[in-house]
Design a protein around this motif. Structure first.
Motif, PDB file in Angstrom:
ATOM      1  N   LEU A   1      15.167  -2.083   8.090  1.00  0.00           N
ATOM      2  CA  LEU A   1      14.407  -3.046   7.319  1.00  0.00           C
ATOM      3  C   LEU A   1      13.917  -4.160   8.232  1.00  0.00           C
ATOM      4  O   LEU A   1      14.424  -4.384   9.327  1.00  0.00           O
ATOM      5  N   ILE A   2      12.945  -4.893   7.760  1.00  0.00           N
ATOM      6  CA  ILE A   2      12.323  -5.932   8.573  1.00  0.00           C
ATOM      7  C   ILE A   2      13.318  -7.068   8.788  1.00  0.00           C
ATOM      8  O   ILE A   2      13.944  -7.539   7.850  1.00  0.00           O
TER       9      ILE A   2
ATOM     10  N   ASP B   1       6.849   0.889  11.952  1.00  0.00           N
ATOM     11  CA  ASP B   1       8.187   1.096  11.428  1.00  0.00           C
ATOM     12  C   ASP B   1       8.166   2.145  10.322  1.00  0.00           C
ATOM     13  O   ASP B   1       9.016   3.028  10.251  1.00  0.00           O
TER      14      ASP B   1
ATOM     15  N   TYR C   1       9.662  -2.081   1.605  1.00  0.00           N
ATOM     16  CA  TYR C   1       9.638  -3.359   2.315  1.00  0.00           C
ATOM     17  C   TYR C   1       9.651  -4.500   1.305  1.00  0.00           C
ATOM     18  O   TYR C   1       8.682  -5.243   1.172  1.00  0.00           O
TER      19      TYR C   1
ATOM     20  N   GLU D   1      11.023  -7.310   1.339  1.00  0.00           N
ATOM     21  CA  GLU D   1      10.989  -8.663   1.895  1.00  0.00           C
ATOM     22  C   GLU D   1       9.572  -9.208   2.026  1.00  0.00           C
ATOM     23  O   GLU D   1       9.364 -10.421   1.991  1.00  0.00           O
TER      24      GLU D   1
ATOM     25  N   VAL E   1       4.742  -3.356  10.939  1.00  0.00           N
ATOM     26  CA  VAL E   1       5.254  -2.773   9.699  1.00  0.00           C
ATOM     27  C   VAL E   1       4.866  -1.308   9.611  1.00  0.00           C
ATOM     28  O   VAL E   1       5.680  -0.444   9.271  1.00  0.00           O
TER      29      VAL E   1
ATOM     30  N   SER F   1       6.897  -7.803   0.190  1.00  0.00           N
ATOM     31  CA  SER F   1       6.111  -7.232  -0.906  1.00  0.00           C
ATOM     32  C   SER F   1       5.888  -8.266  -1.996  1.00  0.00           C
ATOM     33  O   SER F   1       6.717  -9.151  -2.227  1.00  0.00           O
TER      34      SER F   1
ATOM     35  N   ASP G   1       7.711   4.483  -1.921  1.00  0.00           N
ATOM     36  CA  ASP G   1       8.849   4.879  -1.086  1.00  0.00           C
ATOM     37  C   ASP G   1       9.615   6.042  -1.707  1.00  0.00           C
ATOM     38  O   ASP G   1      10.839   6.041  -1.772  1.00  0.00           O
TER      39      ASP G   1
END
Length: 743
Positions: free
Chosen positions: A708-709, A678, A257, A259, A675, A261, A467
């Motif tokens: 992704l977000i 997801d 993530y 965006e 989050v 982080s 990840d």
């Protein structure tokens, strides 16, 4: 030889005693007693009945504890210990010879009816489960709350208590469940480090959740590196940071993530410049013919890093890729800086270096100067700078190294760095590249940038999700660089402390590191971390599945043994190999156990004429023999969420890990729940012991679900964290309390 695997016959004498007490008190004339003597006799009989009833209950509760596994929920911030002094591991007891004896007794075939649950007991437990579910569904009513509390009275001895099937052998904990108490590790002993081992889905991450929550509430610096990216662990850390009033110290770093982080440059901070090349190339293959190419890659990376630092630039993976694959601009910049300094320091010799460069360039254009064949495709100004360096015969090793790399033929140079270029491209591609190669001068990027020394000074909390399920190469490289950076920063703390002090005393932070799936990130840097950083205030807790994982990662059995030997404390959940289980069982002693041998015999004496036809004999012979305190098969048959632990000099404990009580937790914002949901949909990595352990509320993710977000989730962050907004249509920046303060 307790003899508790039998019917609770004490209940019969208890019932008789209570009956006599009732007759003596109500009708003393039936016993030919006056009222006063009847009252005294009744009291004595009732007292005797209570003693026998208690003995019967102990036998009954012990047998029921062998049949049903107990599970406890405990709020992470309501632990039964003082966190400043003790580290809570779970509920359990110290395993002794008594428990080994009980375990051997429970394996006898003639006592299985006292060890295995009967159909009636299973039906009662199922009825209790149905009543509990009804009470939870109607928890707003007084009757439901009273019923739910009644189902918890008596623990496992309650016939309606709902035992949870967690697999394994419940007898292992049942032999001591009556004497359960909190199992703790002294905080002062944690500098010896703790190793947690267990196969997949037996509760390692849930134990990590419990342990790191304690460190957060104790006020320590907390660093959690999670290669998988477990959703519940991330949420638990965020919730406990908010509950402890430390949310402004919380950094969330997640490669999955980028965006939302925080950003981290794993090669931007170092004590020695050679560390940059080491961290950047550690993940390259080093076996066989690859070893030579790795050494070449290290050499060129080291030269480039030294040149960048000398030019006042901060090394990042992106700048390394740019300068290693295209070294000409860096060569010109560094050479120009070097000659400008020489012109100032030695004007008589180098004051006219620019005129000489112009002369050489003109000669090259006119083909009057000898140009090496490998430089035929380079521009005249670059070749002129190379020839000037050759003429000056400088002793600047960095400049000489850059010149040598510049002089290679392009095809030959590309072959030398063939493994380094693609590897760095993986680290710098996409949004993840901007995450681990941050642009320090981009005013539009609001995501904070953190480094370890800043985290230590702030008393920070860091969750790093790598990840690994999406890209194991990038995950391993980032994890290795994080550990190398931690070792380097720990070495600085060991020498100078957190901040200089006039009294000469070093101020060291208490740094609690939790490394889940440590085999994913363990490398050469992990050895000095576990055997030297204890003196810098580090307390390391490593989690892995087996000893073979670490051996396979480091590629050397001796080095794997070196790593394992530096952990003073061992907590082992269920594992799948006897070799791993032997790591614990070989450290415990053998004990004396008693084995009863029944002997029966008959002798025919009718021929003797003494009126006796035969004689019979029945004996129980007690023999003592040696047996291991714990056998490898015991470790292989542990239920989920249970473990054996060797603490503080091989004190052996049997532990039952409580689950976090997270029902209706007000400290988890809805946006982070989105989050986490997801993450769970994409990875399915959380370890769940039973169906009821899933405590996350399902949140709709809008158009961004499963990917992704997107801007829908960005608006969720805007609503939940006012003052910190996603920037732009690509949802590229969130800062503030979600990740930590601005760098």
């Amino acid at each position: 030889m307790e003899g508790v695997l039998r019917p609770p016959v004490e209940a019969l004498s208890a019932a008789t005693a209570f009956g006599i007490a009732g007759v003596a008190a109500a009708a003393p004339w039936a016993l030919m007693m006056p009222h006063s003597l009847g009252a005294v006799s009744g009291a004595i009989a009732a007292g005797f009945g209570c003693v026998r009833a208690r003995q019967a209950f102990q036998v009954y509760s012990y047998q029921r504890g062998l049949k049903f596994t107990k599970m406890t929920r405990l709020a992470p911030h309501k632990l039964p210990v003082n966190l400043k002094e003790h580290f809570y591991l779970g509920e359990g007891f110290e395993w002794t010879q008594l428990h080994t004896q009980r375990l051997l007794d429970a394996r006898e075939t003639d006592v299985q009816r006292f060890v295995k649950a009967s159909p009636t007991e299973l039906k009662l437990a199922a009825s209790g489960e149905r009543m509990r579910k009804w009470a939870q569904a109607k928890n707003d009513s007084l009757l439901a709350r009273v019923l739910e509390r009644a189902l918890d009275v008596g623990g496992t001895a309650n016939p309606f208590a709902t035992g949870v099937d967690l697999g394994g052998n419940p007898v292992l904990h049942g032999v001591g469940v009556q004497n359960e108490k909190p199992v703790v590790l002294r905080q002062g002993s944690r500098s010896g480090h703790l190793l947690v081992m267990g196969t997949t889905r037996v509760g390692k991450t849930r134990l990590l959740e419990l342990l790191c929550s304690q460190d957060i509430h104790a006020g320590h610096v907390v660093i959690v590196i999670d290669p998988k990216g477990d959703a519940e662990l991330m949420l638990r850390m965020h919730a406990e940071a908010r509950r402890a009033g430390r949310l402004d110290q919380f950094y969330m770093f997640h490669l999955g993530y980028p965006e939302i982080s925080a950003r981290y440059n794993g090669i931007g901070n170092f004590a020695r410049i050679t560390e940059v090349a080491g961290r950047a190339t550690n993940a390259l293959p080093s076996s066989g013919n690859s070893a030579a190419f790795k050494e070449f890659s290290w050499r060129f990376t080291n030269i480039v890093a030294q040149a960048q630092v000398a030019l006042g630039r901060i090394p990042t993976y992106e700048t390394l890729l740019k300068d290693v694959t295209g070294i000409d601009p860096l060569f010109m910049d560094y050479a120009g800086m070097t000659f400008r300094k020489l012109a100032i320091d030695h004007p008589q010799r180098f004051g006219s270096y620019q005129d000489r460069l112009v002369e050489l360039e003109r000669a090259i254009v006119a083909k009057k100067a000898p140009v090496p064949r490998s430089l035929q495709d380079r521009s005249p100004d670059q070749v002129a700078m190379y020839l000037l360096i050759k003429e000056a015969r400088l002793d600047d090793k960095v400049l000489v190294g850059l010149a040598a790399a510049f002089s290679y033929e392009r095809s030959f140079y590309e072959k030398i760095i063939a493994s380094l270029g693609p590897f760095l491209e993986k680290l710098t591609s996409g949004a993840v590249g901007k995450l681990i190669s941050p642009d320090y001068f981009d005013p539009n990027d609001k995501r904070p940038i953190f480094d370890w020394m800043t985290v230590f000074r702030q008393g920070g909390i860091v969750y790093a999700g790598l990840d690994a399920l999406s890209d194991s190469v990038v995950s391993s490289a980032v994890g290795n660089s994080m550990l190398s950076d931690l070792v380097s920063t720990g070495g600085k703390l060991y020498k100078t402390g957190l901040d200089p002090h006039g009294d000469g005393k070093l101020q060291l932070p208490t740094v609690c590191c939790h490394f889940d799936e440590v085999n994913e990130i363990a490398g050469p840097e992990f050895v000095p971390m576990v055997n030297k950083l204890g003196g810098s205030g580090f307390r390391i807790t490593a989690y892995t599945q087996s000893m073979f994982d670490i051996e396979a990662k480091v590629g050397d059995k001796a080095k794997a043994g070196q790593i394992l030997d530096n952990f003073n404390h061992l907590c082992m959940l269920r594992v799948r190999s006897k070799a791993t289980a032997s790591l614990l069982t070989d450290q415990v002693p053998q004990v004396n156990v008693t084995v009863l041998t029944p002997v029966s015999g008959v002798s025919d004496t009718a021929a003797q004429g003494n009126g006796v036809d035969f004689t019979s004999q029945n004996n129980d012979i007690a023999n003592k023999s040696k047996a291991p305190l714990i056998e490898p098969s015991d470790v292989l048959s542990l239920p989920q969420g249970q473990a054996f632990a060797l603490l503080e000099g091989n004190r052996c404990h049997k532990i039952r890990i409580p689950l976090a009580d997270t029902k209706d937790d007000p400290f988890i914002p809805a946006s982070l729940k989105a989050v986490a949901e997801d993450m769970k949909r994409r990875y399915r990595t959380s370890e769940t012991w039973a169906a009821e352990t899933d405590w996350l509320s399902t949140q709709p993710l809008g158009a961004g679900a499963g990917g992704l977000i997107d801007t829908d989730l960005a608006s969720a962050f805007d609503d939940d964290m006012p003052g910190y907004a996603m920037a732009g249509a690509t949802s590229s920046a969130v800062a503030g309390n979600v990740m930590g303060p601005h760098s």
